[in-house]
Design an enzyme around this catalytic site. Structure first.
Site, PDB file in Angstrom:
ATOM      1  N   GLY A  46       0.833  -1.199   0.000  1.00 32.76           N
ATOM      2  CA  GLY A  46       0.000   0.000   0.000  1.00 32.76           C
ATOM      3  C   GLY A  46       0.866   1.246   0.000  1.00 32.76           C
ATOM      4  O   GLY A  46       1.990   1.231   0.520  1.00 32.76           O
ATOM      5  N   GLN A  51       3.043  10.017   1.008  1.00 29.49           N
ATOM      6  CA  GLN A  51       4.361   9.387   1.190  1.00 29.49           C
ATOM      7  C   GLN A  51       5.326   9.708   0.047  1.00 29.49           C
ATOM      8  O   GLN A  51       6.531   9.535   0.188  1.00 29.49           O
ATOM      9  CB  GLN A  51       4.219   7.862   1.304  1.00 29.49           C
ATOM     10  CG  GLN A  51       3.499   7.402   2.556  1.00 29.49           C
ATOM     11  CD  GLN A  51       3.314   5.900   2.538  1.00 29.49           C
ATOM     12  OE1 GLN A  51       2.342   5.408   1.989  1.00 29.49           O
ATOM     13  NE2 GLN A  51       4.249   5.172   3.116  1.00 29.49           N
ATOM     14  N   CYS A  91       5.636  -0.167   7.273  1.00 26.09           N
ATOM     15  CA  CYS A  91       5.277   0.979   6.427  1.00 26.09           C
ATOM     16  C   CYS A  91       6.492   1.368   5.609  1.00 26.09           C
ATOM     17  O   CYS A  91       7.613   1.390   6.131  1.00 26.09           O
ATOM     18  CB  CYS A  91       4.850   2.138   7.322  1.00 26.09           C
ATOM     19  SG  CYS A  91       4.462   3.634   6.416  1.00 26.09           S
ATOM     20  N   LEU A  92       6.278   1.693   4.342  1.00 24.72           N
ATOM     21  CA  LEU A  92       7.411   2.094   3.493  1.00 24.72           C
ATOM     22  C   LEU A  92       8.068   3.380   4.005  1.00 24.72           C
ATOM     23  O   LEU A  92       9.223   3.633   3.699  1.00 24.72           O
ATOM     24  CB  LEU A  92       6.947   2.277   2.039  1.00 24.72           C
ATOM     25  CG  LEU A  92       6.494   0.997   1.335  1.00 24.72           C
ATOM     26  CD1 LEU A  92       5.953   1.314  -0.054  1.00 24.72           C
ATOM     27  CD2 LEU A  92       7.632  -0.011   1.242  1.00 24.72           C
ATOM     28  N   HIS A 133      -4.772   1.911   7.290  1.00 21.04           N
ATOM     29  CA  HIS A 133      -3.397   2.419   7.388  1.00 21.04           C
ATOM     30  C   HIS A 133      -3.176   3.541   6.364  1.00 21.04           C
ATOM     31  O   HIS A 133      -2.609   4.585   6.690  1.00 21.04           O
ATOM     32  CB  HIS A 133      -2.440   1.230   7.158  1.00 21.04           C
ATOM     33  CG  HIS A 133      -0.987   1.575   7.120  1.00 21.04           C
ATOM     34  ND1 HIS A 133      -0.070   1.018   7.993  1.00 21.04           N
ATOM     35  CD2 HIS A 133      -0.268   2.382   6.304  1.00 21.04           C
ATOM     36  CE1 HIS A 133       1.139   1.491   7.712  1.00 21.04           C
ATOM     37  NE2 HIS A 133       1.042   2.310   6.683  1.00 21.04           N
ATOM     38  N   GLU A 134      -3.638   3.320   5.125  1.00 13.19           N
ATOM     39  CA  GLU A 134      -3.409   4.317   4.072  1.00 13.19           C
ATOM     40  C   GLU A 134      -4.242   5.572   4.283  1.00 13.19           C
ATOM     41  O   GLU A 134      -3.764   6.686   4.035  1.00 13.19           O
ATOM     42  CB  GLU A 134      -3.688   3.720   2.686  1.00 13.19           C
ATOM     43  CG  GLU A 134      -2.862   2.492   2.307  1.00 13.19           C
ATOM     44  CD  GLU A 134      -1.375   2.651   2.542  1.00 13.19           C
ATOM     45  OE1 GLU A 134      -0.855   3.778   2.463  1.00 13.19           O
ATOM     46  OE2 GLU A 134      -0.718   1.633   2.842  1.00 13.19           O
ATOM     47  N   HIS A 137      -2.587   7.832   6.611  1.00 11.13           N
ATOM     48  CA  HIS A 137      -1.549   8.649   5.963  1.00 11.13           C
ATOM     49  C   HIS A 137      -2.134   9.942   5.398  1.00 11.13           C
ATOM     50  O   HIS A 137      -1.521  11.007   5.498  1.00 11.13           O
ATOM     51  CB  HIS A 137      -0.912   7.888   4.795  1.00 11.13           C
ATOM     52  CG  HIS A 137       0.210   6.981   5.187  1.00 11.13           C
ATOM     53  ND1 HIS A 137       1.327   7.419   5.853  1.00 11.13           N
ATOM     54  CD2 HIS A 137       0.403   5.651   4.972  1.00 11.13           C
ATOM     55  CE1 HIS A 137       2.162   6.391   6.046  1.00 11.13           C
ATOM     56  NE2 HIS A 137       1.618   5.313   5.525  1.00 11.13           N
TER      57      HIS A 137
HETATM   58 ZN    ZN Z   1       2.423   3.369   5.506  1.00  9.37          ZN
END
Ligand code: ZN
Length: 175
Positions: A46, A51, A91-92, A133-134, A137
């Site tokens: 995701g 991000q 998470c990235l 989660h997204e 963000h």
């Molecule tokens: Zn993330």
């Protein structure tokens, strides 16, 4: 298509609140394509536009093993939440860190697709966790915000140290 740079915690730009997309045009579709490429290459399941330093409410997700089920969400909104699930999340933007987070395990959400068409979908388990989660963000929230402040501080220090070590060493004085 192009891969985009991913911001890392504690970069303050990850705290921005993303703005709604007013029109799903070619610019937004190009962003979606670039986000998928960036996400698949990372690799991650995701990615939120925040991000990659773009303050728009756009999310890409693909939880399939074969990476052949891309799900693009524009202006996603959760309509219903149900149940509790505790899953280990990464998470990235918080590389190398995995911690358990409690979230709803069943949700119903709506969004626009890449053609600007509205749709509603139910999700449970991993997909439900990923959508929550997204969307966090897009509101400037990270999964580490669900942890204790002590844990968050520890993660912050670890990542700051790693970022310093990754930076090129200053050149020595040549005499
Ligand atoms: Zn993330």
């Amino acid at each position: 298509m192009a891969t985009l740079d991913i911001l890392h915690f504690p970069d303050p730009r990850l705290r921005n609140k993303a703005k709604p997309v007013t029109q799903v045009d070619d610019r937004v579709r190009r962003l979606i394509d670039d986000m998928f490429e960036t996400m698949y290459q990372a690799p991650g399941i995701g990615l939120a536009a925040i991000q990659v330093n773009t303050s728009l409410r756009v999310v890409t997700i693909d939880i399939s093993e074969e990476k052949d089920q891309p799900l693009a969400l524009v202006n996603p909104e959760i309509l219903e939440r149900d149940g509790v699930e505790e899953m280990s999340e990464g998470c990235l933007s918080v590389p190398g860190i995995y911690e358990k987070v409690k979230r709803a395990d069943h949700i119903r959400f709506r969004a626009l697709d890449r053609n600007g068409e509205p749709f509603e979908q139910e999700a449970e388990g991993l997909l439900a966790v990923c959508v929550q989660h997204e969307i966090d963000h897009l509101d400037g929230k990270l999964f580490v915000d669900h942890l204790s402040s002590l844990k968050r501080q520890r993660i912050r220090k670890k990542l700051e140290k790693e970022a310093r070590q990754a930076a090129p060493a200053p050149a020595g004085t040549v005499i």
